[in-house]
Design a protein around this motif. Structure first.
Motif, mmCIF file in Angstrom:
data_model
loop_
_atom_site.group_PDB
_atom_site.id
_atom_site.type_symbol
_atom_site.label_atom_id
_atom_site.label_comp_id
_atom_site.label_asym_id
_atom_site.label_seq_id
_atom_site.Cartn_x
_atom_site.Cartn_y
_atom_site.Cartn_z
ATOM 1 N N ASN A 1 0.824 -1.218 0.000
ATOM 2 C CA ASN A 1 0.000 0.000 0.000
ATOM 3 C C ASN A 1 0.851 1.258 0.000
ATOM 4 O O ASN A 1 0.636 2.186 -0.788
ATOM 5 C CB ASN A 1 -0.877 0.019 1.259
ATOM 6 N N GLU B 1 2.751 1.802 -3.263
ATOM 7 C CA GLU B 1 1.896 2.255 -4.373
ATOM 8 C C GLU B 1 1.387 3.678 -4.158
ATOM 9 O O GLU B 1 1.250 4.436 -5.118
ATOM 10 C CB GLU B 1 0.749 1.258 -4.604
ATOM 11 N N GLY C 1 3.277 4.796 -7.115
ATOM 12 C CA GLY C 1 2.421 4.293 -8.193
ATOM 13 C C GLY C 1 2.399 2.766 -8.216
ATOM 14 O O GLY C 1 3.008 2.107 -7.380
ATOM 15 N N PRO C 2 1.689 2.205 -9.211
ATOM 16 C CA PRO C 2 1.476 0.765 -9.271
ATOM 17 C C PRO C 2 2.781 -0.034 -9.426
ATOM 18 O O PRO C 2 3.645 0.349 -10.210
ATOM 19 C CB PRO C 2 0.606 0.568 -10.519
ATOM 20 N N ILE C 3 2.868 -1.135 -8.692
ATOM 21 C CA ILE C 3 4.011 -2.047 -8.848
ATOM 22 C C ILE C 3 3.742 -2.912 -10.082
ATOM 23 O O ILE C 3 2.757 -3.645 -10.134
ATOM 24 C CB ILE C 3 4.182 -2.941 -7.594
ATOM 25 N N CYS D 1 0.600 -8.209 -3.858
ATOM 26 C CA CYS D 1 0.896 -7.542 -5.143
ATOM 27 C C CYS D 1 -0.022 -8.045 -6.258
ATOM 28 O O CYS D 1 -0.517 -7.261 -7.070
ATOM 29 C CB CYS D 1 2.348 -7.799 -5.549
ATOM 30 N N ARG E 1 -3.575 -6.596 -6.738
ATOM 31 C CA ARG E 1 -3.601 -5.300 -7.438
ATOM 32 C C ARG E 1 -3.275 -5.473 -8.919
ATOM 33 O O ARG E 1 -3.863 -4.806 -9.780
ATOM 34 C CB ARG E 1 -2.596 -4.346 -6.772
#
Length: 270
Positions: A93, A96, A100-102, A143, A146
């Motif tokens: 969390n 990200e 930003g997004p992994i 992970c 998401r």
């Protein structure tokens, strides 16, 4: 007018990526556990060269700080102990929220222990399984949830030759890495329909400080390892780094559920 048989019908080939970008990780955010030293650091280094932004984690802040200094402006660190399973959802969390997004997760953190099987206590065994298997699954789950929601992602596990054959005195480690190999296949089956690939790299004998220490105390094992490696030499940490870049990149977009030995032929040596 020519009648084309079906075998002669020209197939329109779709090239999703140009040859310039197939191996590029430009703009990708990559999380590497245990990325401050050894093979993890080398994976981070190679991925930086390929254009990625890097997040490394580990328990020792001084090691992570030094690593980020060497990796440059596209690298950041979060202090985290992967064995604290309850912390991993929050870690993902926080990463990200901040960065930003992994896009890519590399489960590199792991520990080994060399002891005759009969001397391995339950505590010993559990400690290895907790780090090398339970933590890997918990972080992957956080992970992957998401990634699946975004319909995009890549997960790379670091396996071992110990999953391939019976190396003496590493029973807990071998059990953990064999478990990892099974996990890769199941997760690839479940996640790949959502455009999330899952693969492993199985390093052979790679010249890290950890291996040098282990081998110097056991010259017999070192000679055995070399003798059954057709290429006749040990690998460099960057050999694992570049394999990780390939598996993370679009060049490997149709590869999932595999374990890639990077071992100079050790696993097929005679």
């Amino acid at each position: 007018m020519t009648n084309l048989s079906t075998s002669e019908v020209p197939i329109k080939v779709q090239h999703h990526h140009s040859h310039e970008t197939a191996f590029s990780l430009e703009g990708k955010l990559i999380l590497i556990t245990g990325g401050g030293s050894g093979i993890g650091f080398e994976i981070a280094q190679c991925m930086t060269y390929a254009g990625a932004r890097i997040i490394i984690t580990g328990r020792r802040e001084d090691v992570l700080k030094e690593a980020v200094t060497q990796l440059g402006k596209n690298a950041h660190y979060f202090v985290n102990d992967v064995t604290d399973l309850s912390s991993l959802e929050g870690l993902v969390n926080n990463i990200e929220l901040a960065h930003g997004p992994i896009d890519i997760l590399v489960n590199n953190a792991g520990i080994n222990m060399k002891k005759p099987a009969l001397e391995v206590s339950d505590e010993d065994f559990n400690r290895i399984i907790q780090t090398n298997l339970n933590a890997v699954f918990a972080l992957t789950r956080a992970c992957a949830a998401r990634m699946i929601a975004r319909k995009s992602g890549t997960i790379i596990m670091i396996s071992s030759m110990a999953a391939y054959y019976g190396i003496d005195r590493v029973v807990a480690y071998a059990a953990s890495k064999s478990g990892l190999e099974g996990m890769v296949k199941v997760l690839a089956s479940e996640f790949s329909p959502h455009n999330v690939r899952v693969n492993a790299i199985a390093p052979g004998f790679i010249e890290t400080n950890m291996m040098k220490t282990a081998m110097s105390s056991d010259p017999d094992r070192m000679n055995r390892a070399l003798n059954r490696t057709p290429m006749g030499k040990f690998g460099k940490p960057s050999d694992i780094g570049w394999a990780a870049v390939f598996l993370a990149s679009d060049a490997a977009r149709y590869i999932t559920g595999v374990s890639l030995p990077v071992d100079g032929g050790n696993s097929i040596g005679f």
